[in-house]
Structures are given as C-alpha cells and as structure tokens.
Design a protein around this motif. Structure first.
Motif, PDB file in Angstrom:
ATOM      1  N   PRO A  56       0.920  -1.242   0.027  1.00  0.00           N
ATOM      2  CA  PRO A  56       0.078   0.046  -0.047  1.00  0.00           C
ATOM      3  C   PRO A  56       0.777   1.452  -0.203  1.00  0.00           C
ATOM      4  CG  PRO A  56      -0.108  -0.904   1.919  1.00  0.00           C
ATOM      5  CD  PRO A  56       0.654  -1.902   1.328  1.00  0.00           C
TER       6      PRO A  56
ATOM      7  N   ALA B  19      -4.550   1.289   2.277  1.00  0.00           N
ATOM      8  CA  ALA B  19      -4.076   0.589   3.280  1.00  0.00           C
ATOM      9  C   ALA B  19      -5.283  -0.141   3.448  1.00  0.00           C
ATOM     10  CB  ALA B  19      -3.660   1.514   4.406  1.00  0.00           C
TER      11      ALA B  19
ATOM     12  N   GLN C 212      -5.693  -4.478   3.615  1.00  0.00           N
ATOM     13  CA  GLN C 212      -5.791  -5.294   4.778  1.00  0.00           C
ATOM     14  C   GLN C 212      -7.071  -6.185   4.612  1.00  0.00           C
ATOM     15  OE1 GLN C 212      -7.051  -2.870   8.524  1.00  0.00           O
ATOM     16  NE2 GLN C 212      -5.514  -4.097   9.725  1.00  0.00           N
TER      17      GLN C 212
END
Length: 510
Positions: free
Chosen positions: A140, A158, A162
């Motif tokens: 990221p 991000a 995840q």
C-alpha cells in the motif's frame, strides 16, 4: 621534474590500488594524452553509486558500455536501462577500426574485441524477457506514492490491502485492484462500513482515475504474474562473467510514469530481498539508469523522497546505481550528493542558462591545480571526460581529464536475426513469457457478488412464496369461517331448502 612528470606522479599516487579495478583510459594534460597515467576505478567502491553526464553525442553511451563490459569481465552482473535502444550490441564483438587502434595506442591499453553474455528484458510487448510484478508485492505505501495519493486516499489503499489480506484475496493486477475499490463502496459497502468505517466514493473515484492514467501508460502489462525474481539478475555464465541484462525501453520514452514505477519497484524489491553485503571487495549488482531525467522530472515529491531513501540505503546490499543524463542538474541535490563516481563528458554553452549550469557542474568536482574545470568542460572532445572516483578508502581520486578507452563489443545494435537467436537461447524467456491469470480478487469478488445476488433472488422467491402461502391460508380460513356461520348453516341446510321448495310448491298449486 617537468610538469608532465609531476602530473603523472600526481595521477598514479591517487590511483594506487591493492584490490581489483577497472581501467577507464589515460589522463590528459593540455589536450595531450600522458602515457602511463591510467585512470582507474576500484571495484570495491563501485557500490557507492555514480553519474555519467554530458551533452548529446559526447560519448556517454560508450562510457556506459565500457563500464558494463569491464564489470561483466570481473564477474559482476549488470542491469542497463536502454531507452535509446543502442546497447544490444554488447552481445557481439566489436568489428574494430583504425581509429580505435590509434586511440588505444595513445592510452597504452591493448584493444581486444569480445562479446558478452547478454539477456534482453522488456516491460512491454516487445520481444524479450517479460518483467512483471503483482500489485500485492508493491504494497500500500509504495503504490500510494507511485499514484501520488493524498493522505486520506493512501488510508483507503491501506484498508483495501488489509481487507484482501484478511479474506485471502490476491491483488495480482490492476483489474483486481480496481474491482476491490468498486466493491468497497458498492456491493460491499455495508461490510466495509462495519469493519473499517465509511469509505468515501469521492476517494475511491479519485484513486480509480489515477489507476486508469497509469494503465494508459502501459502499466496493465507490467502488473501481473509471473513475477520477476530479482535473483535472476545475478547470473554468472560458465566463464565466470556476469550477465549484462539490457532492459529495452525504446517504446516507453513518452511514458515516464511506467518507467519510474518499474524502477522504484525493482529497487524496493532488491533492497528487501538482498542480504547485507558488508565491506565487500566487489558489488553484487550494478544498475545503469539511462536518460535519468525522465524519472526525476515526472516524479512527485513523495516519489522523490522514496528514491532518495533507496539510493542512500541500497549500497549496503552491494548494489551500485549509476545515473546517465545530459546535465548533473537533472539529478536532485540529495541524490547527487550520494554519488561517488562522476564521469563528466563535454557540455555545450549555447545560452546564458547553459553557462550557469556549467559553473554549477564544475563545483561538483575536486579542485585541481592542473585544470580550469569550467573551461575544460566545454573543450572536451568526443570520447573524453572528466573523471573523479573514490579510492579504496573512500577518498576522492585526483581529477583527471581522460581519453576513454573504446568498447570491446559492437558499438551498434543487433540485427533482427541476432536478436531472435538470443531469445531462442534464453532460459529466462521460457521462464517468464507465459502469461498466468489465476483466480484472484477480481474473480473471487465477482463470484462472491454472484452468490450474494443468487441468495438475494432466492430470498425474494421465498418471500413471495411465503406471501402466497399466507394469502392462501387466509382465503381458506375465510371459507372455513363462512361455513361455520349458524345462519348460513341453517339457510344452506337440506331441511330448510326442502321446506322452502315445499311452501313454494303449495303456493303455486293454489
């Protein structure tokens, strides 16, 4: 002792080396080559990075070629980024020439023609070993910097990574990344809102637009599988010579974003996977980046910071970076200060801006009692350059105006048939040129959406059936309650009907 003798002693004292070295040519004084005054670069300091600069036609490419050849001969693998397309000749020996013989007679180094082990790489659909990397491998942070995203947008990226990690959705190509971005604010909005908080459609829309802009420069060809293993850049042939890996970039000169994306991802991968080298006698790999201004001119501030960080850190992995460009001012000051070797070919002073740039360039070199650096920068001939390296203790060697040796390989490109033969014999072409499109985030999310839609449709059918069932039950209940009504029961009874018909019959008879 005459000036020439003093100069010879000055050069040779600065070039006293115990370890292995590369001889670049012979030093010149007042335009005359001084026999025996060989200009050397210690192999030990080749991981301290460098710069090859000079105006068009002054010999930068040939200097790059000489360095690559000599590194290969010393068993050091090389990666060349060939934007002009004129380096493939390294795979064939030089045809030789009378002028080459004359040059080497002046230098005092015998000329030898030879070919070198070469691998041709490509980022596009050109022939060569296909270089690819997955979006997941970027991560990221690096992806956000390449796309030049804001802090909020970087946060969204991000979260996307995840989510995919937690749910085991591989993000292999840009198709995968775009799909998960759309999913986060459409079909999967509720899921994302509950797990990570609300994700703005404005943020995902802005990220998507930047991904599309990157795709238009050809990044869709670069992102994907099979990922290139950087260990394949470190191959040595059966004669102990390092492979010269030539990345052909002739068709992406107008797509600098793709160039900088690849370069940064490669350097990041090398830094994360190569072991610490320590105080080695030779570099593990040397990378030459031709037309380096294409990277720096188009790079965002975040990207420049990333490049500067990698330049500072990667030499501990035994990797040397060499930037090739027209003017040293093309390279940011923070990067320029990290470059131990500087080879400066002639500059041209056509304008006031040019003259100012020459003065600034002269300040990058050590002072010398034998040269007026500002003046000599404009009087160097083709194949001549100012050279300043670092000795084995990391100290600058004496500045030397140098007549550079000629390349041992062909100073021209390979023919189509020669290139074809090279590809046919390449082990890496067989390894990397098969496109792999395994199930990843795009397919998995489409499957998940399809299953959700099917479940939703089944639920609607179930609800409709439930409604119909309730309506039928109600209808039956109504009929049943009607039958149970006492008045209706009497009125519809057989006795009542017979009585009514009996009365009607008597009335009619009267």
């Amino acid at each position: 002792m005459g000036k020439k003798d003093t100069f010879l002693k000055h050069i040779n004292e600065g070039n006293t080396m115990k370890g292995d070295f590369i001889s670049m040519g012979a030093a010149m004084l007042n335009g005359e080559t001084i026999p025996g005054a060989h200009v050397k670069i210690p192999l030990k300091t080749m991981n301290r990075h460098g710069l090859i600069a000079g105006a068009t036609g002054t010999g930068k490419t040939k200097t790059l070629q000489v360095l690559a050849e000599n590194l290969s001969d010393k068993g050091v693998p090389v990666l060349l980024m060939d934007i002009k397309g004129d380096l493939s000749g390294l795979a064939q020996p030089s045809e030789g020439h009378l002028k080459i013989e004359e040059r080497h007679d002046k230098i005092g180094i015998p000329f030898e023609a030879k070919a070198f082990p070469v691998e041709i790489l490509t980022l596009s659909e050109q022939d060569g070993v296909r270089l690819r990397a997955t979006v997941s491998e970027f991560g990221p942070v690096l992806l956000s910097r390449i796309l030049d995203l804001s802090e909020t947008q970087s946060g969204v990226v991000a979260v996307i990574f995840q989510y995919c990690d937690h749910n085991h959705y591989p993000i292999l190509d840009l198709k995968d990344f775009k799909k998960i971005l759309q999913y986060a604010t459409q079909e999967g909005k509720k899921e994302f809102d509950e797990a990570y908080g609300r994700i703005s459609t404005a943020s995902t829309g802005a990220i998507l637009r930047k991904v599309v802009a990157l795709e238009q420069q050809g990044a869709d060809l670069f992102f994907g599988e099979t990922s290139f293993d950087t260990q394949d850049l470190l191959r040595i042939d059966e004669d102990g010579r390092g492979y010269i890996n030539i990345l052909r970039l002739t068709d992406i000169q107008d797509r600098p974003k793709l160039f900088s994306t690849f370069m940064l991802s490669l350097l990041a991968e090398i830094y994360s996977t190569f072991p610490e080298q320590g105080d080695s006698d030779r570099p593990e790999l040397v990378i030459f980046i031709d037309e380096a201004h294409l990277i720096f001119n188009e790079a965002s501030k975040a990207l420049l910071n990333q490049i500067e960080s990698i330049v500072k850190l990667i030499r501990s992995k035994g990797v040397g970076l060499y930037f090739v460009t027209q003017n040293p001012t093309d390279v940011p000051e923070a990067v320029l200060g990290q470059l131990g070797l500087k080879i400066q070919h002639a500059l041209r002073a056509f304008t006031a801006k040019d003259r100012k740039a020459i003065k600034l360039t002269a300040q990058n070199y050590p002072d010398s009692e034998y040269y007026n650096t500002t003046e000599i920068l404009t009087s160097l001939g083709t194949g001549e350059a100012l050279v300043s390296a670092l000795d084995e203790k990391g100290r600058p060697t004496p500045l030397a105006a140098t007549m550079m040796r000629a390349p041992m390989s062909r100073m021209d490109i390979l023919t189509d048939s020669e290139l074809k033969a090279l590809f046919l014999n390449s082990r890496l072409v067989k390894k990397y040129n098969t496109t792999v499109d395994r199930e990843s985030a795009y397919e998995m999310l489409n499957k998940k959406i399809a299953e959700a839609e099917a479940e939703e449709a089944q639920e609607k059918v179930r609800q409709e059936q439930e409604k119909l069932k309730k309506a039928e039950t109600k209808k039956r209940s109504t009929r049943s309650s009607t039958r149970m009504n006492p008045i209706v029961k009497v009125l519809t009874s057989a006795t009542f009907v017979r009585s009514v018909f009996g009365i009607l019959s008597k009335v009619l008879k009267k």
